[in-house]
Every structure is written in structure tokens, then in C-alpha cells.
Design a protein around this motif. Structure first.
Motif, PDB file in Angstrom:
ATOM      1  N   GLU A 236     -24.634  -8.864 -11.743  1.00 38.93           N
ATOM      2  CA  GLU A 236     -25.239  -7.917 -10.331  1.00 38.93           C
ATOM      3  C   GLU A 236     -24.970  -6.616 -10.578  1.00 38.93           C
ATOM      4  OE1 GLU A 236     -22.564  -9.760  -7.214  1.00 38.93           O
ATOM      5  OE2 GLU A 236     -22.611 -10.904  -7.693  1.00 38.93           O
ATOM      6  N   TRP A 237     -23.720  -6.013 -10.868  1.00 35.76           N
ATOM      7  CA  TRP A 237     -23.775  -5.297 -10.894  1.00 35.76           C
ATOM      8  C   TRP A 237     -25.225  -4.062 -12.318  1.00 35.76           C
ATOM      9  CZ3 TRP A 237     -18.823  -5.533 -14.418  1.00 35.76           C
ATOM     10  CH2 TRP A 237     -17.394  -5.276 -13.284  1.00 35.76           C
TER      11      TRP A 237
ATOM     12  N   ALA B 228     -31.122   0.951  -7.922  1.00 38.78           N
ATOM     13  CA  ALA B 228     -31.390   2.499  -7.334  1.00 38.78           C
ATOM     14  C   ALA B 228     -31.969   2.895  -8.623  1.00 38.78           C
ATOM     15  CB  ALA B 228     -29.563   2.488  -8.193  1.00 38.78           C
TER      16      ALA B 228
ATOM     17  N   THR C 148     -36.642  -3.791  -4.782  1.00 34.55           N
ATOM     18  CA  THR C 148     -35.278  -4.124  -3.913  1.00 34.55           C
ATOM     19  C   THR C 148     -34.886  -5.646  -4.657  1.00 34.55           C
ATOM     20  OG1 THR C 148     -36.848  -5.444  -2.851  1.00 34.55           O
ATOM     21  CG2 THR C 148     -36.514  -3.318  -1.902  1.00 34.55           C
ATOM     22  N   TYR C 149     -33.299  -6.054  -4.603  1.00 37.06           N
ATOM     23  CA  TYR C 149     -33.017  -7.144  -4.578  1.00 37.06           C
ATOM     24  C   TYR C 149     -31.748  -7.595  -4.117  1.00 37.06           C
ATOM     25  CZ  TYR C 149     -28.190  -4.765  -5.262  1.00 37.06           C
ATOM     26  OH  TYR C 149     -26.999  -4.102  -4.996  1.00 37.06           O
TER      27      TYR C 149
ATOM     28  N   SER D 218     -31.957  -4.561   0.013  1.00 39.28           N
ATOM     29  CA  SER D 218     -31.301  -4.662  -1.031  1.00 39.28           C
ATOM     30  C   SER D 218     -29.711  -5.430  -0.124  1.00 39.28           C
ATOM     31  CB  SER D 218     -31.113  -4.537  -2.204  1.00 39.28           C
ATOM     32  OG  SER D 218     -32.409  -4.081  -2.869  1.00 39.28           O
ATOM     33  N   ARG D 219     -29.682  -7.018  -0.263  1.00 40.46           N
ATOM     34  CA  ARG D 219     -28.186  -7.779   0.784  1.00 40.46           C
ATOM     35  C   ARG D 219     -28.004  -9.070  -0.867  1.00 40.46           C
ATOM     36  NH1 ARG D 219     -29.335  -8.645   6.295  1.00 40.46           N
ATOM     37  NH2 ARG D 219     -29.643  -7.143   7.160  1.00 40.46           N
ATOM     38  N   THR D 220     -26.827  -8.813  -0.448  1.00 40.37           N
ATOM     39  CA  THR D 220     -25.799  -9.522  -1.554  1.00 40.37           C
ATOM     40  C   THR D 220     -25.025 -10.090  -0.313  1.00 40.37           C
ATOM     41  OG1 THR D 220     -25.272  -8.157  -3.310  1.00 40.37           O
ATOM     42  CG2 THR D 220     -23.778  -9.444  -2.774  1.00 40.37           C
TER      43      THR D 220
ATOM     44  N   ALA E 281     -28.036  -3.721  -9.809  1.00 47.28           N
ATOM     45  CA  ALA E 281     -27.951  -2.626  -8.440  1.00 47.28           C
ATOM     46  C   ALA E 281     -28.399  -1.432  -8.550  1.00 47.28           C
ATOM     47  CB  ALA E 281     -26.195  -3.148  -8.057  1.00 47.28           C
ATOM     48  N   ASP E 282     -28.302  -0.967 -10.145  1.00 50.54           N
ATOM     49  CA  ASP E 282     -28.183  -0.473 -11.305  1.00 50.54           C
ATOM     50  C   ASP E 282     -29.589   0.113 -11.133  1.00 50.54           C
ATOM     51  OD1 ASP E 282     -25.364   1.003 -10.847  1.00 50.54           O
ATOM     52  OD2 ASP E 282     -25.373  -0.702 -12.946  1.00 50.54           O
TER      53      ASP E 282
END
Length: 331
Positions: free
Chosen positions: A149-150, A157, A162-163, A246-248, A153-154
Motif C-alpha cells: 500500500e505504501w 505521487a 491513480t490507484y 485515488s482511494r483506500t 501511494a508513493d
């Protein structure tokens, strides 16, 4: 546009493929068949056997099929095994995902949806857990997913991608048309184990711990039907393609059932009073983990199978079919 589904020959991935094919998407499945089955891949899509960390292979698939989105299911998923063999999980879930993301960046993939887990939350309380809760995974499985996940996101950015991250709670059930279901030998999912016991494929089943601070002393979990789960992926894919951010999000219904409640439901649905052995707790099992589901419901996600007896009935039908198909001995 096309979608690359990694792990598309597995339980959840094969249902994702059915969902996408049913709505006319161009789909390519990449699976190494270590735990998946080629017969579960829908005939309407292209299937390639291979490794997600193979840069040349993944690049060719993206370029040849006009892939704009990747939905990533491939990985290892057994929590106790991750404790015994953590390096396997950091290789399969973290290192391989890192290589896959790099290939996606190199080939201009616009959208990436990642199959994560409620295990990233670790030991939580009895109330539903929201996506902004403190993340303290207690197993290598949960940590391997959180690291991914990290990374995602990195990378998003730093690059034009997009994720979506979907944190699964307890996935169960089977395709309503019986085109796919949970087929992994030796799977540890509670509902699958219970229906196997009802069918006589297991002599008995175990319940681990009956002294938790829950209404009946057994663990409480949020069970989501696999078809509702993959529909959430489809909604998120549409959101990203439409230019959404992007969304979690958690993938659960927002209410839980105890182990004893699930076992009782399986007995009622199947009409079989099978043996259940109560034993000590397993290390690392939280008393309760239920999804805070506000985010996913805000996406106009409307579950179709939010009913435990329905989920159990579909799992039971699939297990009966699978038992006949494979003509396998009892386990």
C-alpha cells in the motif's frame, strides 16, 4: 482500453474476471497457477501463465492488449503460514508487487487497483474499524500488504497514475451462476471449512477460542460475498477512469457474525449437525474485526448478497459441485 487481472485464476480474481467479461471489458489474466486453476478462467478472456515480476512478459501484455488498468490479486494469503515463512510473503506480496508496479510505470498504466486486507489493522476493538485507524499489522501477511500500500501511494505521487486500495474483510460465497468459487485445497476460510465438514470431507472442524470478549465468546468477523466484493472493484475502476482521485476503502458490510453463529448457520442451511471441536485461541486472532463501511457505500455500492444464509448456501452448492468435479478423497 483493457484490464490486466493478476491472479485471475484464483478465487477472488476469477470472480473479477467474470464481472469484467460480463460487462464487455477486454481482459487479460496473468497467473502462475501455483494456487489458481486454469479451468476457472472464463473462456471470453485471454489467459497467460506467468509471473507478475517478469518485466518483459508484463510489458508485452500491456502493449499488445492496450491495457490501461491493472487489478492486482496475485499473492500469498494464509496468515499462519506467513508467520512460519515470512520471507515467502515478503517475496510474493511485497517484492513482486514492487516489480509489477515498476513495470506499470514504465508502460504508462493509468490506474492500479490493489487487493489488500483488514489484516493491516492488527488487533482492534469491538467497534467497526475505519480506514483512518492506526495501522499495526501483527503478521508478516498484514505487513507485506501494508508495505505494498505504501509503495503504491508513493509511486502514484511521483507518476501520472491513480490507484485504489481495497481492504478485504472475510470473503466468502461463490458466483451465483456457479461459474467459480473457492477451490484451493486445504483452504482455511471458516465457511469453506464448515461446508466441507457438512459434506463429510472433514471428520470435524475446530473452533479456536471461546473465551473472547464477544457475545458468545468466539471471534466476530465481517463476511462479504465475493460477488459484492468484485462489484466494488468495478465501481472503483469506473471512478478512476472518470478522473476520480485515488482511494483506500474497506470491503465489508459493516456488521459481524461470530464463529459459532456461522457454524450454526451452516448447520441450518445444510441440515447436517456435524462435529465441532472447541480448542484454544490461535496467536494473533483479534476478538472482533468489522469493517467501517461508510466510504465504500458512499460510492453508490449496493450489495446484492448481504445475507449470511445466502452466502453459506452458495458456498455449499459450490463445494458440492467441486467435490463431484474433482472426485477427490476426504481431507
Amino acid at each position: 482500453m483493457g484490464v490486466l487481472v493478476t491472479g485471475g485464476a484464483g478465487y477472488i480474481g476469477s470472480h473479477m474476471v467474470l464481472y469484467l467479461a460480463d460487462r464487455g471489458e477486454k481482459v487479460v489474466v496473468l497467473d502462475n497457477l501455483v494456487t489458481g486453476f486454469d479451468w476457472m478462467v472464463d473462456h471470453r478472456v485471454d489467459f497467460v501463465q506467468g509471473n507478475i515480476a517478469d518485466n518483459a512478459l508484463v510489458s508485452r501484455l500491456i502493449q499488445d492488449h492496450g491495457i490501461d488498468a491493472v487489478i492486482h490479486f496475485a499473492g500469498s494469503v494464509v496468515v499462519p503460514e506467513s508467520v512460519e515463512n515470512p520471507l515467502k510473503y515478503y517475496r510474493n506480496n511485497t517484492a513482486a508487487t514492487r516489480d509489477l508496479i515498476e513495470t506499470c510505470v514504465q508502460n504508462g498504466i493509468k490506474h492500479f487497483i490493489f487487493s489488500s486486507t483488514a489484516a493491516v489493522y492488527g488487533m482492534v476493538g469491538l467497534e467497526p474499524v475505519a480506514e483512518d485507524a492506526v495501522l499495526t499489522p501483527v503478521s508478516p501477511y498484514g505487513r507485506s500488504k501494508l508495505m505494498s500500500e505504501w509503495m503504491l501511494a508513493d509511486v502514484a505521487a511521483a507518476h501520472p497514475m491513480t490507484y485504489g486500495v481495497l481492504r478485504y474483510f472475510n470473503v466468502a460465497g461463490a458466483d451465483p451462476e456457479m461459474r467459480s468459487g473457492q477451490s484451493t485445497a486445504g483452504a482455511t476460510h471458516l465457511i469453506k471449512v464448515a461446508v466441507q465438514t457438512a459434506l463429510g470431507l472433514r471428520a470435524s472442524m475446530s473452533v479456536f477460542g471461546d473465551d473472547y470478549p464477544t457475545p458468545d465468546g468466539t471471534c466476530v468477523r465481517d463476511y462479504i460475498h465475493v460477488s459484492d466484493l468484485v462489484a466494488a472493484h468495478g465501481i472503483l475502476l469506473d471512478h478512476l477512469r472518470a478522473g476520480g482521485e485515488s482511494r483506500t476503502m474497506n470491503c465489508g458490510y459493516g456488521r459481524g457474525f461470530s464463529v459459532d453463529e456461522v457454524v450454526s448457520t451452516v448447520k441450518q442451511v445444510t441440515g447436517v449437525d456435524f462435529p465441532v471441536v472447541h480448542g484454544p485461541r490461535r496467536a494473533g486472532d483479534p476478538a472482533s474485526i468489522v469493517a467501517g463501511a461508510d466510504r465504500i457505500r458512499s460510492m453508490d455500492w449496493e450489495p446484492q448478497f448481504d445475507d449470511l444464509p445466502t452466502i453459506v448456501e452458495m458456498a455449499y452448492k459450490w463445494e458440492r459441485y467441486l467435490n463431484t468435479r474433482n472426485d477427490r478423497p476426504a481431507v
